[in-house]
Design a protein around this motif. Structure first.
Motif, PDB file in Angstrom:
ATOM      1  N   SER A   6       0.824  -1.204   0.000  1.00 38.58           N
ATOM      2  CA  SER A   6       0.000   0.000   0.000  1.00 38.58           C
ATOM      3  C   SER A   6       0.862   1.260   0.000  1.00 38.58           C
ATOM      4  CB  SER A   6      -0.950  -0.003   1.195  1.00 38.58           C
ATOM      5  OG  SER A   6      -0.214  -0.032   2.394  1.00 38.58           O
ATOM      6  N   SER A   7       1.998   1.235   0.719  1.00 40.30           N
ATOM      7  CA  SER A   7       2.864   2.412   0.706  1.00 40.30           C
ATOM      8  C   SER A   7       3.508   2.605  -0.668  1.00 40.30           C
ATOM      9  CB  SER A   7       3.939   2.309   1.787  1.00 40.30           C
ATOM     10  OG  SER A   7       4.812   1.242   1.513  1.00 40.30           O
ATOM     11  N   ALA A   8       3.868   1.511  -1.339  1.00 38.71           N
ATOM     12  CA  ALA A   8       4.418   1.634  -2.688  1.00 38.71           C
ATOM     13  C   ALA A   8       3.374   2.191  -3.644  1.00 38.71           C
ATOM     14  CB  ALA A   8       4.916   0.281  -3.183  1.00 38.71           C
ATOM     15  N   ALA A   9       2.129   1.765  -3.481  1.00 39.48           N
ATOM     16  CA  ALA A   9       1.066   2.279  -4.333  1.00 39.48           C
ATOM     17  C   ALA A   9       0.815   3.757  -4.070  1.00 39.48           C
ATOM     18  CB  ALA A   9      -0.207   1.471  -4.119  1.00 39.48           C
ATOM     19  N   LEU A  10       0.887   4.169  -2.812  1.00 38.90           N
ATOM     20  CA  LEU A  10       0.686   5.581  -2.496  1.00 38.90           C
ATOM     21  C   LEU A  10       1.824   6.447  -3.015  1.00 38.90           C
ATOM     22  CD1 LEU A  10      -0.811   5.414   1.093  1.00 38.90           C
ATOM     23  CD2 LEU A  10      -1.951   6.059  -1.025  1.00 38.90           C
ATOM     24  N   MET A  11       3.059   5.944  -2.912  1.00 37.74           N
ATOM     25  CA  MET A  11       4.186   6.703  -3.450  1.00 37.74           C
ATOM     26  C   MET A  11       4.079   6.837  -4.961  1.00 37.74           C
ATOM     27  SD  MET A  11       7.513   5.665  -1.156  1.00 37.74           S
ATOM     28  CE  MET A  11       7.809   4.224  -2.129  1.00 37.74           C
ATOM     29  N   ALA A  12       3.667   5.765  -5.629  1.00 40.28           N
ATOM     30  CA  ALA A  12       3.493   5.832  -7.079  1.00 40.28           C
ATOM     31  C   ALA A  12       2.361   6.784  -7.441  1.00 40.28           C
ATOM     32  CB  ALA A  12       3.221   4.444  -7.632  1.00 40.28           C
ATOM     33  N   ALA A  13       1.341   6.822  -6.602  1.00 39.46           N
ATOM     34  CA  ALA A  13       0.236   7.734  -6.859  1.00 39.46           C
ATOM     35  C   ALA A  13       0.675   9.183  -6.713  1.00 39.46           C
ATOM     36  CB  ALA A  13      -0.914   7.429  -5.922  1.00 39.46           C
ATOM     37  N   GLU A  14       1.528   9.442  -5.739  1.00 47.71           N
ATOM     38  CA  GLU A  14       2.021  10.812  -5.568  1.00 47.71           C
ATOM     39  C   GLU A  14       2.893  11.242  -6.738  1.00 47.71           C
ATOM     40  OE1 GLU A  14       3.985  10.816  -1.828  1.00 47.71           O
ATOM     41  OE2 GLU A  14       2.128  10.637  -0.681  1.00 47.71           O
TER      42      GLU A  14
END
Length: 78
Positions: A6-14
């Motif tokens: 989930s943190s990797a997905a959030l970083m990619a989203a940012e």
């Protein structure tokens, strides 16, 4: 593991939010998170394949063209 995904997905989203104006960042994050979840479930589904059967020793065949060198000399008839 779920927290890392989930943190990797959030970083990619940012990062995606900075580069794309038309598509919301949460869409990119959701897509990447979904891909990671599919890969995780596929990995978990195939973890037990190596433990289905007991290991069987290979018989020694001296007539084999390319013998494995792991029979410790049992197949050599000198």
């Amino acid at each position: 593991m779920l927290i890392q995904l989930s943190s990797a997905a959030l970083m990619a989203a940012e990062v995606a939010e900075e580069h794309a104006e038309g598509t919301p960042a949460l869409v990119y994050g959701a897509v990447i998170f979904g891909i990671f979840m599919v890969l995780m479930f596929a990995t978990m589904a195939f973890t037990s394949l190596g433990h289905r059967h007991e290991a069987v020793t290979e018989h020694v065949d001296p007539q084999r063209q390319y013998p494995n060198k792991h029979d410790h000399g049992q197949g050599i008839s000198e």
